[in-house]
Design an enzyme around this catalytic site. Structure first.
Site, mmCIF file in Angstrom:
data_model
loop_
_atom_site.group_PDB
_atom_site.id
_atom_site.type_symbol
_atom_site.label_atom_id
_atom_site.label_comp_id
_atom_site.label_asym_id
_atom_site.label_seq_id
_atom_site.Cartn_x
_atom_site.Cartn_y
_atom_site.Cartn_z
ATOM 1 N N HIS A 43 33.165 31.839 31.304
ATOM 2 C CA HIS A 43 32.089 30.882 31.628
ATOM 3 C C HIS A 43 32.446 30.029 32.855
ATOM 4 O O HIS A 43 32.008 28.887 32.965
ATOM 5 C CB HIS A 43 31.738 30.009 30.414
ATOM 6 N N THR A 44 33.246 30.597 33.715
ATOM 7 C CA THR A 44 33.578 29.911 34.974
ATOM 8 C C THR A 44 32.799 30.497 36.145
ATOM 9 O O THR A 44 32.617 29.826 37.153
ATOM 10 C CB THR A 44 35.082 30.044 35.280
ATOM 11 N N GLY A 130 26.220 45.299 23.513
ATOM 12 C CA GLY A 130 26.221 43.997 22.828
ATOM 13 C C GLY A 130 27.592 43.592 22.319
ATOM 14 O O GLY A 130 27.714 42.760 21.424
ATOM 15 N N SER A 135 28.160 46.329 29.072
ATOM 16 C CA SER A 135 27.476 47.606 29.291
ATOM 17 C C SER A 135 26.310 47.435 30.262
ATOM 18 O O SER A 135 26.000 48.342 31.026
ATOM 19 C CB SER A 135 26.987 48.180 27.966
ATOM 20 N N GLU A 168 19.594 41.502 37.045
ATOM 21 C CA GLU A 168 19.783 40.963 35.689
ATOM 22 C C GLU A 168 19.221 39.537 35.588
ATOM 23 O O GLU A 168 18.582 39.182 34.600
ATOM 24 C CB GLU A 168 21.262 40.995 35.308
ATOM 25 N N ASP A 180 30.689 40.391 36.073
ATOM 26 C CA ASP A 180 30.608 41.733 35.480
ATOM 27 C C ASP A 180 30.228 42.788 36.516
ATOM 28 O O ASP A 180 30.834 43.859 36.592
ATOM 29 C CB ASP A 180 29.590 41.740 34.331
HETATM 30 C C1 GLA Z 1 28.696 37.242 30.519
HETATM 31 C C2 GLA Z 1 28.119 37.095 31.922
HETATM 32 C C3 GLA Z 1 29.215 36.786 32.941
HETATM 33 C C4 GLA Z 1 30.096 35.623 32.483
HETATM 34 C C5 GLA Z 1 30.540 35.816 31.032
HETATM 35 C C6 GLA Z 1 31.262 34.606 30.490
HETATM 36 O O1 GLA Z 1 29.500 38.383 30.461
HETATM 37 O O2 GLA Z 1 27.446 38.276 32.314
HETATM 38 O O3 GLA Z 1 28.637 36.519 34.202
HETATM 39 O O4 GLA Z 1 29.449 34.393 32.659
HETATM 40 O O5 GLA Z 1 29.447 36.088 30.173
HETATM 41 O O6 GLA Z 1 32.455 34.413 31.168
#
Ligand code: GLA
Length: 398
Positions: A43-44, A130, A135, A168, A180
């Site tokens: 969550h950074t 999930g 994915s 997305e 991701d």
């Molecule tokens: C999901 C989001 C990423 C990231 C993580 C938490 O995977 O797609 O962008 O924020 O949560 O680190």
């Protein structure tokens, strides 16, 4: 413990055979993009901070050929469903939500002015859906790359990742950060990526001689979209308040641990907790990279554990299943560290385990987890792999 692996040839031949069966000819391209496991830095990314993910040996595969009209025909092996849509009229599909990732990619490629051909495609994957292994980014990146290979347009890997993130954010409606898609495009075999999510500069960090073990709680993420977007808003609120004292701050990335300690009393309680997690997590990522470079796995593992506690207590994105799995892991001999990975609210944990202890780790953690929850988890060792790739003609011919 069973070491599960994607096998390039096997998976390629599966999507290829299905393609021949459905469309009656060989695909022109077979591409794949990996899922990811994030070692630390949760969550950074949407706070312009640092992350340390690894592209793993679990992939989404696409076999595709161009069509000479503007129709897109995609068959998803995992859903046993097909969709057809026109590039001239791309809309969300509420009945087959899995296809919104592909539609979103097509929409933004078109919007950027690339002249896309229509497409026949078969898509399949072994990144559990999930489960927090991303994915969806693997689908987006593999699909965008398939179009790039077929149409031959110029687009750097970083721009490809940014385009997929936009798909997305603005087509699917999940306001994810860049981690991701970036690692699905840019991952490197045997390495983690230290990504600066503001500048998008990155460094490849060699992985130590230790196993990266993913444990899937089998609890599929609930609530994630609404809670995720709520966390983003809380971070933004924190920034607005902190800016009154530190006007140069643009995002939480700009706040040091020391500055935060001085000012945290000015924030409402929940906002304070969220911001504390992000500010300290950024620091932990940098410390963990220093620990890896120094070969200090014990220090790296401690930072992983602290990250989990912070996600549980301050960011409140863990859940009982993740906590049980992590606490079971912490008790096993040979463990360096363990934490939830990905957005949270279910999905997987990641643990760094001494190579000789992997077998024992799998047995003990699975037993403890099953005893506490009644659920049989899936536990596997991951290899760090390259980002999105295509099969060469030679492999295609096998
Ligand atoms: C999901 C989001 C990423 C990231 C993580 C938490 O995977 O797609 O962008 O924020 O949560 O680190």
């Amino acid at each position: 413990m069973k070491r599960e692996r994607s096998n390039v040839r096997r998976e390629a031949s599966e999507v290829r055979h299905k393609f021949v069966e459905i469309f009656g000819g060989e695909p022109v391209a077979v591409v794949w993009a990996p899922g990811r496991v994030n070692l630390i830095g949760e969550h950074t990314d949407y706070n312009d901070g640092y992350v340390l993910p690894v592209a793993i040996d679990r992939n989404v595969w696409v076999a595709a050929s161009p069509r000479w009209d503007r129709q897109v025909v995609i068959h998803a092996l995992d859903f046993n469903e097909s969709v057809i849509f026109s590039l001239d009229h791309i809309e969300r599909d509420e009945a087959r939500p899995w296809s919104n990732y592909q539609r979103g990619v097509a929409y933004f490629l078109e919007e950027q002015g690339f002249d896309l051909p229509g497409l026949n495609a078969v898509i399949a994957g072994d990144v559990p859906i999930g489960s927090g292994l991303s994915s969806s980014a693997a689908v987006e990146v593999s699909m965008a790359y398939a179009w790039q290979v077929l149409a031959g347009f110029e687009l750097s890997r970083v721009d490809l990742a940014l385009l997929c993130q936009r798909a997305e954010n603005d087509f699917v409606g999940m306001k994810c950060g860049i981690m991701d898609q970036f690692v699905a495009a840019m991952g490197r075999r045997g390495h983690a990526l230290l990504i600066d999510c503001r500048s998008l500069e990155y460094q490849i960090i060699p992985l130590p001689r230790a196993a990266i073990v993913v444990a899937d709680t089998m609890k599929r993420r609930g609530l994630v979209d609404s809670e995720y977007n709520a966390r983003r808003r809380e971070c933004e609120e924190g920034v607005r308040i902190l800016q009154q004292y530190l006007p140069e701050v643009r995002t939480l990335r700009d706040v040091s641990v020391r500055e935060f300690a001085e000012l945290e009393g000015r924030l409402p309680e929940k906002v304070r907790q969220r911001c504390r997690h992000v500010v300290c997590e950024n620091e932990r990522v940098l410390e963990s990279v220093a620990a890896l470079r120094a070969g200090n796995l014990a220090a790296f593992g401690r930072l992983m554990n602290e990250s989990h506690i912070s996600l549980r207590e301050d960011y409140e994105v863990s859940c009982p299943e993740l906590d049980i799995m992590v606490e079971a892991a912490w008790k096993v001999k040979g463990i360096y560290g363990s934490r939830m990975t990905g957005a949270g609210f279910g999905g997987c944990t990641v643990s760094l385990v001494a190579e000789g202890a992997v077998e024992d780790f799998g047995v003990k953690v699975a037993a403890a987890y099953q005893k506490a929850t009644g659920i049989v988890p899936k536990i596997y060792v991951c290899r760090a792999e390259d980002g999105v790739s295509k099969l060469s003609g030679q492999l295609l011919a096998c």
